[in-house]
Each structure stands twice: as C-alpha cells, then as structure tokens.
Design a protein around this motif. Structure first.
Motif, PDB file in Angstrom:
ATOM      1  N   SER A  91     -80.636  82.925  49.589  1.00 22.30           N
ATOM      2  CA  SER A  91     -79.601  83.816  50.139  1.00 22.30           C
ATOM      3  C   SER A  91     -79.300  84.878  49.100  1.00 22.30           C
ATOM      4  O   SER A  91     -78.950  84.571  47.960  1.00 22.30           O
ATOM      5  N   ALA A  92     -79.442  86.133  49.517  1.00 27.73           N
ATOM      6  CA  ALA A  92     -79.133  87.240  48.590  1.00 27.73           C
ATOM      7  C   ALA A  92     -77.625  87.474  48.529  1.00 27.73           C
ATOM      8  O   ALA A  92     -77.115  88.075  47.592  1.00 27.73           O
ATOM      9  N   GLY A  93     -76.930  86.996  49.581  1.00 23.39           N
ATOM     10  CA  GLY A  93     -75.486  87.245  49.649  1.00 23.39           C
ATOM     11  C   GLY A  93     -75.153  88.458  50.504  1.00 23.39           C
ATOM     12  O   GLY A  93     -74.002  88.902  50.549  1.00 23.39           O
ATOM     13  N   THR A  94     -76.147  88.972  51.219  1.00 21.09           N
ATOM     14  CA  THR A  94     -75.902  90.171  52.051  1.00 21.09           C
ATOM     15  C   THR A  94     -74.931  89.850  53.180  1.00 21.09           C
ATOM     16  O   THR A  94     -73.968  90.592  53.420  1.00 21.09           O
ATOM     17  N   ARG A  95     -75.188  88.751  53.882  1.00 20.10           N
ATOM     18  CA  ARG A  95     -74.329  88.385  55.020  1.00 20.10           C
ATOM     19  C   ARG A  95     -72.866  88.248  54.561  1.00 20.10           C
ATOM     20  O   ARG A  95     -71.954  88.793  55.166  1.00 20.10           O
ATOM     21  N   ALA A 205     -70.883  81.287  55.179  1.00 26.38           N
ATOM     22  CA  ALA A 205     -72.215  81.906  55.241  1.00 26.38           C
ATOM     23  C   ALA A 205     -73.099  81.499  54.057  1.00 26.38           C
ATOM     24  O   ALA A 205     -74.270  81.854  54.017  1.00 26.38           O
ATOM     25  N   PHE A 259     -72.567  78.796  59.606  1.00 26.86           N
ATOM     26  CA  PHE A 259     -73.853  79.412  59.940  1.00 26.86           C
ATOM     27  C   PHE A 259     -74.935  78.340  59.952  1.00 26.86           C
ATOM     28  O   PHE A 259     -74.875  77.373  59.193  1.00 26.86           O
ATOM     29  N   LYS A 260     -75.911  78.543  60.818  1.00 27.85           N
ATOM     30  CA  LYS A 260     -77.071  77.646  60.842  1.00 27.85           C
ATOM     31  C   LYS A 260     -78.307  78.512  60.637  1.00 27.85           C
ATOM     32  O   LYS A 260     -78.550  79.457  61.387  1.00 27.85           O
ATOM     33  N   LEU A 261     -79.035  78.191  59.607  1.00 30.44           N
ATOM     34  CA  LEU A 261     -80.246  78.960  59.294  1.00 30.44           C
ATOM     35  C   LEU A 261     -81.476  78.128  59.637  1.00 30.44           C
ATOM     36  O   LEU A 261     -81.599  76.978  59.222  1.00 30.44           O
ATOM     37  N   ASN A 287     -78.906  81.823  63.013  1.00 31.44           N
ATOM     38  CA  ASN A 287     -79.792  82.955  62.689  1.00 31.44           C
ATOM     39  C   ASN A 287     -81.118  82.445  62.157  1.00 31.44           C
ATOM     40  O   ASN A 287     -81.218  81.338  61.631  1.00 31.44           O
TER      41      ASN A 287
HETATM   42  C1  9Z3 Z   1     -76.843  81.682  56.724  1.00 31.41           C
HETATM   43  O1  9Z3 Z   1     -77.460  81.300  57.670  1.00 31.41           O
HETATM   44  C2  9Z3 Z   1     -76.796  83.143  56.277  1.00 31.41           C
HETATM   45  O2  9Z3 Z   1     -76.676  83.981  57.393  1.00 31.41           O
HETATM   46  C3  9Z3 Z   1     -78.037  83.542  55.422  1.00 31.41           C
HETATM   47  C4  9Z3 Z   1     -77.771  84.970  54.947  1.00 31.41           C
HETATM   48  C5  9Z3 Z   1     -78.178  82.602  54.225  1.00 31.41           C
HETATM   49  C6  9Z3 Z   1     -79.311  83.516  56.252  1.00 31.41           C
HETATM   50  P1  9Z3 Z   1     -78.474  86.668  53.120  1.00 31.41           P
HETATM   51  O3  9Z3 Z   1     -77.412  86.182  52.175  1.00 31.41           O
HETATM   52  O4  9Z3 Z   1     -78.797  85.443  54.125  1.00 31.41           O
HETATM   53  O5  9Z3 Z   1     -77.973  87.809  53.963  1.00 31.41           O
HETATM   54  O6  9Z3 Z   1     -79.759  86.938  52.405  1.00 31.41           O
HETATM   55  N1  9Z3 Z   1     -76.119  80.792  55.960  1.00 31.41           N
HETATM   56  C7  9Z3 Z   1     -76.054  79.381  56.198  1.00 31.41           C
HETATM   57  C8  9Z3 Z   1     -77.223  78.687  55.628  1.00 31.41           C
HETATM   58  C9  9Z3 Z   1     -77.055  77.203  55.552  1.00 31.41           C
HETATM   59  O7  9Z3 Z   1     -77.399  76.635  54.569  1.00 31.41           O
HETATM   60  N2  9Z3 Z   1     -76.509  76.557  56.579  1.00 31.41           N
HETATM   61  C10 9Z3 Z   1     -76.481  75.113  56.641  1.00 31.41           C
HETATM   62  C11 9Z3 Z   1     -77.538  74.697  57.630  1.00 31.41           C
HETATM   63  O8  9Z3 Z   1     -78.183  75.593  58.230  1.00 31.41           O
HETATM   64  C12 9Z3 Z   1     -75.128  74.651  57.096  1.00 31.41           C
HETATM   65  S1  9Z3 Z   1     -73.903  74.979  55.905  1.00 31.41           S
HETATM   66  O9  9Z3 Z   1     -77.745  73.497  57.809  1.00 31.41           O
END
Ligand code: 9Z3
Length: 344
Positions: A91-95, A205, A259-261, A287
């Motif tokens: 994660s760059a921290g953009t979101r 996020a 958020f769910k990645l 996302n």
């Molecule tokens: C996200 O899904 C964020 O939107 C991103 C943003 C990390 C994709 P960037 O900082 O990216 O803009 O480069 N965050 C949640 C990621 C995460 O670890 N979620 C866990 C999961 O998916 C739940 S806390 O299980």
C-alpha cells in the motif's frame, strides 16, 4: 541535537528485544484478540499518542465536529528485533491520504493513522512523484527560489487547503510501522473515539498483515544464514481478528468501514460479504489491486454497488475518492440518525 518531539515508529524498539519470560504464543483460538494484547508489550510511545489523541478529540467534540479515523499504508512484520528483514504489505497510502483530504473538505476532523513515510494528505501531491521536489522549483533572476510557473496554479490550491487544515488543527498524524504498533494504536484511538459515539467514523484503508511473528519468537539479532543451512523457514501466526473487537467492544456505537483487497475479481464480493457477516459492521468497500484507482464496490448486508470513474474522469485526473467519500458521509449521516433514534 534534534528538537523533534514527534513519535517515530520506523526505528525498531531494540530495548524490548526478545523477552524469553513471555509465554509462548498459544495456537489460534477465538479469544486471540485478548491474548494478543495481554501477551505483548504496548509500544513505549503510546502514552504520548494517547494524550495527543485525547486533546484532539476533546477540541473537536466541543465544536460538534465529526471525527474520522483514517488508516493508511501497509504494516510490516519484523523478522528480527534489530530489524534488517521484514515482511511488508502492499500500500502506497494513496487511498488513505486522498480520502483524508476529501473528509477534511467535507468538514470532518481527521486522525490519520499511517505507515510512517507513506503518502500524507496534501504533501502526497509532491512527495512521492517521479519528479524530484526540486523539479517544482526554479531560480528567479534575482537569485531566489520560486515555484515553477507551470505548477503555481495547482500548488496554491493544495497549499490553501493544507494551511486551512493546519491552522484549524483539523488533521492529527499518528504513525505506525509494524503490525504490532498498528494494533495497539488502533485499539487506543478506537477506545478514545468511542467517547463521541456515533459522531466517530472508522475508515480502515490500511493494508494490514494477516500474519505475524509473536514477540517470544523474534530473534534479537540479524538471522544468520549459515546457522540454518542457508534456508529461512518462517512460521507465522494469524493476526487476531481485531475488527470484531472494534465492532463489539472498542467502539460499538460508531460506524465502521473496512476495505477488502483482492487480486482475483471472481472472489471479491464473496470475501467482502464474508467480512460483513463475520464482523457485523456496516460497510465493506471492495477493490482489486489492478483497478483500485478507477473502481470500487460498496458492499452492505443487502446490497452491492460499483462506483466507477468514467473514461473522461480518468483522463481528467479525477480521484475516485471524490466519489467514495460523499457516499460514505451520506451513510454516516443516516447511521447517526438511526443511532439517535435508538437513544444512543
Ligand atoms: C485497501 O484495500 C486499499 O484500498 C489499498 C489502497 C491498500 C488497495 P494504495 O494505498 O492501496 O492506494 O496503494 N486496503 C485494505 C487492505 C487490507 O488489508 N484489507 C484486509 C483484507 O482485505 C482487511 S483489513 O482482508
């Protein structure tokens, strides 16, 4: 000597190097969250953060301002106490940084719990770009440093918003580096924010590691490759499901957005629904790594709705967060009304 009184998290805390007195971390059980906080020492700077957060919350609560906790950036899992190697989450921290700007524009005060040295609100426009920050500068005829004419128009807008946030004490920056620091700090901020109940919003996020190495098993010094026959075998434990504690006991009245990645589009919605069922909170924003800057999906218990930038919006450099945040704020408003009706 440095006059910097800010908390820094990226330097490992070697004083709490391996503590063999700590019991071995037990195998995964439903009470993991409580065990985690019982069996691990809190970061030594936590009381300073606690004071800063409490002052910030009191200040804005008195002015009846809503407060959002935005978490941003990836957590690390150090493999050594004097950390040379660590596992990182993408994660760059953009979101997080971009979302924080839109919350500020919409009248919220923001506690920004972020990975130290990841993107920050406002400075993100200039700090990690492929341009060196000096490329924004030019030397005037009389030998002064000035902002290059082509960046003036955009920079004055960002500068005004930044100054407004600063002059009105609207943005509190709280850093983390390791998943350990993240969990303890999240718990602390959540408990302090719970005082303002439904006026608090959690917007999670940050990319949080699913695995960690219990402190009882972290070696003090750099792992030596000769001692293990050249191989490194890492045996990690699941990170406790902190979201259930956040929803059930740390901040039960507040609205929580996580958020769910995923990288596989065929499982995104299923996983988002799974998180909602498991933790019983209000909203998961799903996302995909590949398209996260252009589309996200809002998943609630009984609905799923994609929010997308059109091609023209992408070409015009519009942030998808400018669509996400007003939607989240609408949901927060209805959540507040609902809680008020229930007398909470
Ligand atoms: C996200 O899904 C964020 O939107 C991103 C943003 C990390 C994709 P960037 O900082 O990216 O803009 O480069 N965050 C949640 C990621 C995460 O670890 N979620 C866990 C999961 O998916 C739940 S806390 O299980």
């Amino acid at each position: 000597m440095s006059g910097d009184k800010r908390v820094h998290t990226s330097v490992p805390d070697t004083e709490t190097a391996i503590d063999r007195n700590l019991p071995e971390f037990p195998a995964a059980k439903p009470i993991d969250e409580d065990n985690y906080f019982r069996l691990h020492k809190p970061p030594p700077y936590l009381s300073q953060i606690s004071r800063d957060v409490a002052d910030f919350i009191n200040y804005h609560h008195l002015q009846k301002r809503k407060i959002v906790l935005v978490t941003s950036g990836g957590t690390t899992v150090p493999l050594e106490n004097n950390t040379v190697r660590f596992i990182d989450n993408f994660s760059a921290g953009t979101r997080g940084a971009t979302s924080a700007e839109y919350f500020l524009e919409n009248g919220y005060a923001v506690v920004f719990l972020h990975r130290e040295f990841s993107l920050l609100p406002y400075s993100r426009h200039y700090s990690h770009t492929t341009n060196c920050f000096l490329d924004y500068m030019t030397e005037s005829e009389d030998g002064k440093v000035e902002v290059n004419a082509e960046f003036q128009k955009e920079m004055i807008v960002v500068l005004r918003k930044y100054r407004h946030a600063q002059n009105n004490n609207l943005l509190l920056l709280v850093p983390f580096t390791t998943v350990h620091q993240y969990l303890f700090t999240l718990k602390l901020i959540a408990q302090e924010l719970s005082v303002i109940g439904s006026d608090a919003l959690f917007y999670l996020a940050a990319a949080v590691s699913d695995f960690f190495l219990p402190s009882s098993r972290v070696p003090e010094h750099k792992i030596q490759s000769q001692e293990s026959g050249g191989k490194l075998v890492v045996d990690l434990e699941p990170v406790p499901k902190f979201l259930s504690r956040l929803v059930d006991s740390w901040a039960p009245i507040s609205m929580i957005v996580s958020f769910k990645l995923e990288t596989d589009s065929s499982i995104l919605i299923k996983k988002a629904k799974g998180a909602l069922e498991r933790y019983n909170h209000q909203l998961v924003i799903g996302n995909l790594l590949q398209s996260r800057k252009y589309e996200v999906v809002f998943v609630t218990k009984d609905s799923e709705r994609w929010v997308r930038l059109s091609k023209d919006q992408v070409d015009a450099g519009i942030d998808i967060e400018s669509l996400i945040i007003p939607e989240v704020i609408k949901l927060h408003k209805s959540s507040i009304e609902e809680k008020k009706k229930m007398g909470l």
